[in-house]
Design a protein around this motif. Sequence first.
Motif: not given
Length: 406
Positions: A205-211
Amino acid sequence: MNAVDATGSPGSGHPLGTRRLRVAVLVKTNAGGMWLLPQVEELRHRGHEVTVVLPPGSGRLTDELERRGLEVLASPYDFTLGRSAPLGLLRLRALLRRMRPDVVQYHLIASAYAVRLATLGLPVRRVHMVAGPAYLESRLVRSVERFLWRLDDVLICGCRYASARYEELGCPPQRRPVAVYGVDTDSFSPDATGPDQRAKLRAELGIDQDAFLAVMISHVYPPKRLVHAGRGVKGHDVLLAAWRTFRRRQPDAHLLLVGGGWTAAGESYRRQLSERFGVPGDPGVTWVESVPDVRPCYAAADVSVSPSLCDGPGAAVEAGSMGVPSIVSAAGGLPEAVTERSGWVVPPGDPTALVDALGAAYRNWVGGTLTLRGRLARRHVLTSFDDLRAAAEVADIVEDVAARPH
């Protein structure tokens, strides 16, 4: 009530002395309503003959019931109030007379109205299973239910909130027991999706792994004129308004919305919300259509949000079973899905309070204590919302009602 089999052995779910029942289960949707599966399976497991009456055509629920070998019949009534309603109700009555059930169990208020009217004068027990209490927010519906609940032999309330609302309408305690719609705690488990699912879905989904990732999983229902002044009952607008403020404070946060519109009107409302809050151009919000398996979405999340204006325990129970803590509104049965140590409860329709709760969850996440809340959420669900235990409670009530003299 402890379940025993025909030989008196505990745990099999078939009480001594219970005769084989014919049970008709009726619900107005063939797509949703997957929560009734454990209940019909438990009734069948106890040796009862179960037939499910659904709208005609293929649907997720119809397909799954047939895959499991359960009998599904097409309802001759479409659950609408047009000019064809009287004929449809007569046809439904004829169908139920041919089936000759001992008990008719029905879910959702439109199904309840249909069964109550179609079975007037028939020698059948009526069991109304209250899936969601939102309809009781309508003054008009409450005025009607004040009289029509009396046609139900019992109302099984899916949350304590629904039972309390029927108490206000004059329903005595023995006619409104609480038995929840549970969750499959084996399938919805922190270990069920595999150790890499969190990273995999975020990458897809293109969501930052650290978000810091908050998730809301819900269909988008169109506003109803009779309840909540024409606002969408699931509270998407409340969350999107709160998220604007929250993300300005915490730019490393991301919101994942999962769920398309329920019906064409719901999809139209979803598009309106998306445009109103600038979702297409917001890098901090991802909104995906409904998915066949929501578990990876929970696995990827740090907190689940259920900002409904009125609802049953719903998504917060699924999230808790997956070991994800929840922020819920103090509306309907949602507060019953969390404890003080496993989640947060905020006033409904209050974006400012929701921002504060998101901030508290974020601080827990930074401090490393959010996972403890998730473990406590899982423990609460195992204790109070396991689907097999809940289905056994429903079956006990059905058998008890059927045993009463007419």
